[in-house]
Design an enzyme around this catalytic site. Structure first.
Site, mmCIF file in Angstrom:
data_model
loop_
_atom_site.group_PDB
_atom_site.id
_atom_site.type_symbol
_atom_site.label_atom_id
_atom_site.label_comp_id
_atom_site.label_asym_id
_atom_site.label_seq_id
_atom_site.Cartn_x
_atom_site.Cartn_y
_atom_site.Cartn_z
ATOM 1 N N GLU A 60 2.749 -2.481 56.165
ATOM 2 C CA GLU A 60 1.535 -2.572 55.354
ATOM 3 C C GLU A 60 1.348 -3.990 54.837
ATOM 4 O OE1 GLU A 60 1.118 0.637 52.614
ATOM 5 O OE2 GLU A 60 0.098 -0.613 51.142
ATOM 6 N N ASP A 72 -9.435 2.087 49.199
ATOM 7 C CA ASP A 72 -9.030 2.073 47.794
ATOM 8 C C ASP A 72 -10.254 2.428 46.955
ATOM 9 O OD1 ASP A 72 -6.793 0.676 45.750
ATOM 10 O OD2 ASP A 72 -8.859 0.637 45.070
ATOM 11 N N LYS A 103 9.265 -1.139 49.699
ATOM 12 C CA LYS A 103 8.769 -2.504 49.564
ATOM 13 C C LYS A 103 9.700 -3.481 50.275
ATOM 14 C CE LYS A 103 5.201 -1.755 47.134
ATOM 15 N NZ LYS A 103 3.884 -2.228 47.552
ATOM 16 N N ASP A 111 6.051 -2.009 53.206
ATOM 17 C CA ASP A 111 4.895 -2.659 52.581
ATOM 18 C C ASP A 111 5.295 -4.062 52.116
ATOM 19 O OD1 ASP A 111 2.545 -1.642 49.937
ATOM 20 O OD2 ASP A 111 2.656 -3.418 51.225
ATOM 21 N N HIS A 165 -4.843 4.038 49.881
ATOM 22 C CA HIS A 165 -3.965 3.362 48.917
ATOM 23 C C HIS A 165 -4.134 4.026 47.555
ATOM 24 C CE1 HIS A 165 -3.464 0.067 45.824
ATOM 25 N NE2 HIS A 165 -2.265 0.140 46.376
ATOM 26 N N GLU A 198 -5.835 -2.193 50.867
ATOM 27 C CA GLU A 198 -5.891 -2.115 49.402
ATOM 28 C C GLU A 198 -6.544 -3.334 48.759
ATOM 29 O OE1 GLU A 198 -1.531 -1.761 49.077
ATOM 30 O OE2 GLU A 198 -1.635 -3.305 47.538
HETATM 31 C C1 LIG Z 1 1.198 -4.202 42.606
HETATM 32 C C2 LIG Z 1 1.047 -2.805 43.145
HETATM 33 O O1 LIG Z 1 2.014 -1.962 42.557
HETATM 34 C C3 LIG Z 1 1.249 -2.745 44.674
HETATM 35 O O2 LIG Z 1 2.584 -3.068 44.967
HETATM 36 C C4 LIG Z 1 0.967 -1.352 45.189
HETATM 37 O O3 LIG Z 1 -0.406 -1.068 45.025
HETATM 38 C C5 LIG Z 1 1.358 -1.220 46.657
HETATM 39 O O4 LIG Z 1 0.781 -2.224 47.439
HETATM 40 C C6 LIG Z 1 1.069 0.136 47.241
HETATM 41 O O5 LIG Z 1 0.681 0.200 48.411
HETATM 42 O O6 LIG Z 1 1.268 1.117 46.494
HETATM 43 MG MG LIG Z 2 0.473 -1.599 49.439
#
Ligand SMILES: C[C@H](O)[C@@H](O)[C@@H](O)[C@H](O)C(=O)O
Ligand SMILES: [Mg+2]
Length: 441
Positions: free
Chosen positions: A276, A328, A222, A250, A355, A305
């Protein structure tokens, strides 16, 4: 054999307090409580089978989706399952084009999340009645039947039904061998669970060490809140995994377009495969500009997503705005709409990397990507499915990962069913977990 009339639809607000451990945290969602609007449909078939469906939310707002599910139930209760599946396209449209409800959409937002939850329950029931895991139900369908489940409205300028039929016909070639292959080797995965934004370095290091020991070779980190912190964490992560393993980044929609280009350029030294969600999921031309600017650095753009529907994906593909398409299972209109996106991705030759960062998303999307490999894309090149290792213990048929790959599920259904005890304990706000948490000063 499909049977029974739907006699009941119940929906629950189920929330898991993952924010307490910063699990799932990112640059825009610092305190996610992985939650679900959880749907159960019953029929009068007297076979004891129920359909379970869900859509993914982050805590607050789940109650809105629950309301939307109840608003949609008028189109579901008292319907014969046979009537639904024999004209699934028509049923999809009933849910998505209700003359009044579509005004709070159309095919986006809470009402589309609710549509996903309802349809996921219907697909789960259909697969259960046929005694097949959903991926196998889809793989065994002939192309015409698959097409009959898809609403091509608004995408025929990019993919006609005839083109989709040709893709599926071509997908019949080598299908048996690909099914054998994925049953033997699984479907390749990557993990996001080591580097949520709220994790301290010590936790990140330990999780990364454990993941490497478990054979993981592809990781997502992240980024997006603070550049210097990103540089430090990416350097730490790249040093731990070495130069040859795959690293993705991401940003969860954090940046402006220009900011995204500048920021990712400063992270290029860590050789990310993709960035991402660099900007708003609605900004198709923005993604195209970022893709073009980062291409010389060998960094792709991934998104999906939070892309509302097939029309957004159509434009992303037409605008060459992404290099990796992230479907998704619960954001789009269930299997029906995901089928159309898989087929568009095949036509535009863009790899699908689903995702799955959310409760239940791994359980569901594994079915879709296994079907994609066997019957649509026919390729594993540049493809991998996200895996996060949270909350699987609450599912009756949890995902199984071996050697960093998804083991194709064999239980009948869509793997959507949660354990009753979990639903009871984590129901919001009356479940015992929330009664304790909410009573704390
Ligand atoms: C709020 C969520 O955990 C996201 O951070 C999560 O879906 C993330 O974007 C991902 O790609 O896994
Ligand atoms: Mg993500």
């Amino acid at each position: 054999m499909v049977r029974g009339r739907i006699t009941g639809l119940a929906v629950s607000d189920v929330r898991f307090p993952t924010s307490l451990g910063h699990h799932g945290s990112d640059a825009m969602h610092p305190d996610p409580d992985y939650s679900a609007a959880y749907v159960v449909i019953e029929t009068d078939a007297r076979d004891g089978l129920k359909g379970y469906g869900l859509t993914f939310t982050l805590g607050k707002g789940t109650e809105v989706v629950v309301c939307a599910v109840n608003a949609l139930s008028i189109h579901v209760v008292n319907k014969d399952l046979e009537e639904i599946v024999s004209d699934f396209r028509g049923f999809y449209r009933q849910l998505t084009s209700d003359g009044q409800l579509r005004w709070i959409g159309p095919e986006k937002g809470a009402v589309h999340l609710a549509t996903a939850a309802v349809l996921n329950a219907v697909w789960d029931l259909w697969a259960k009645q046929e005694g097949k895991p959903l991926w196998k139900l889809l793989v065994d369908m002939d192309p015409k039947q698959l097409l009959s489940c898809i609403d091509f409205r608004y995408i025929t300028d990019a993919l006609t039904e005839e083109e989709a039929h040709e893709i599926l016909q071509n997908g019949l070639l080598g299908k048996t061998e690909r099914e054998e292959q994925v049953l033997k080797h699984g479907y390749p995965a990557y993990t996001t669970s080591c580097a949520w934004l709220g994790y301290p370095d010590q936790q990140l290091k330990q999780l990364c060490t454990d993941a490497l020991k478990d054979g993981w070779t592809r990781f997502k980190v992240k980024v997006g809140a603070d550049l210097q912190d990103d540089i430090r964490r990416c350097r730490l992560f790249r040093e731990m995994i070495g130069p040859d393993k795959t690293l993705m980044l991401d940003a969860n929609q954090r940046w402006e377009v220009k900011e995204a280009i500048e920021w990712v350029t400063k992270l290029a030294e860590f050789k990310p495969l993709w960035i991402e969600e660099p900007t708003s999921p609605d900004d198709i031309l923005g993604h195209a500009a970022i893709s073009k600017a980062l291409a010389p650095l060998g960094i792709g753009v991934a998104t999906g997503e939070q892309c509302h529907n097939r029309v957004i994906f159509k434009q992303l593909l037409q605008a060459k705005a992404l290099s990796y398409l992230q479907i998704d299972s619960c954001r789009l209109g269930s299997v029906n709409e995901n089928l159309s996106v898989l087929l568009m991705a095949k036509k535009f030759q863009i790899p699908v990397c689903p995702h799955a960062g959310g409760v239940g998303l791994c359980e569901l999307v594994q079915h879709l990507i296994i079907f994609d490999y066997i019957s649509v894309s026919g390729s594993l090149e540049n493809r991998m499915c996200e895996y996060v290792d949270h909350l699987h213990e609450h599912f009756k048929y949890p995902v199984v990962i071996q050697k960093a790959s998804y083991v194709p599920p064999q239980d009948a259904g869509y793997s959507t069913e949660m354990k009753e005890d979990s639903v009871r304990k984590f129901q919001f706000p009356q479940g015992e977990i929330w009664q304790k948490l909410l009573s704390k000063p």
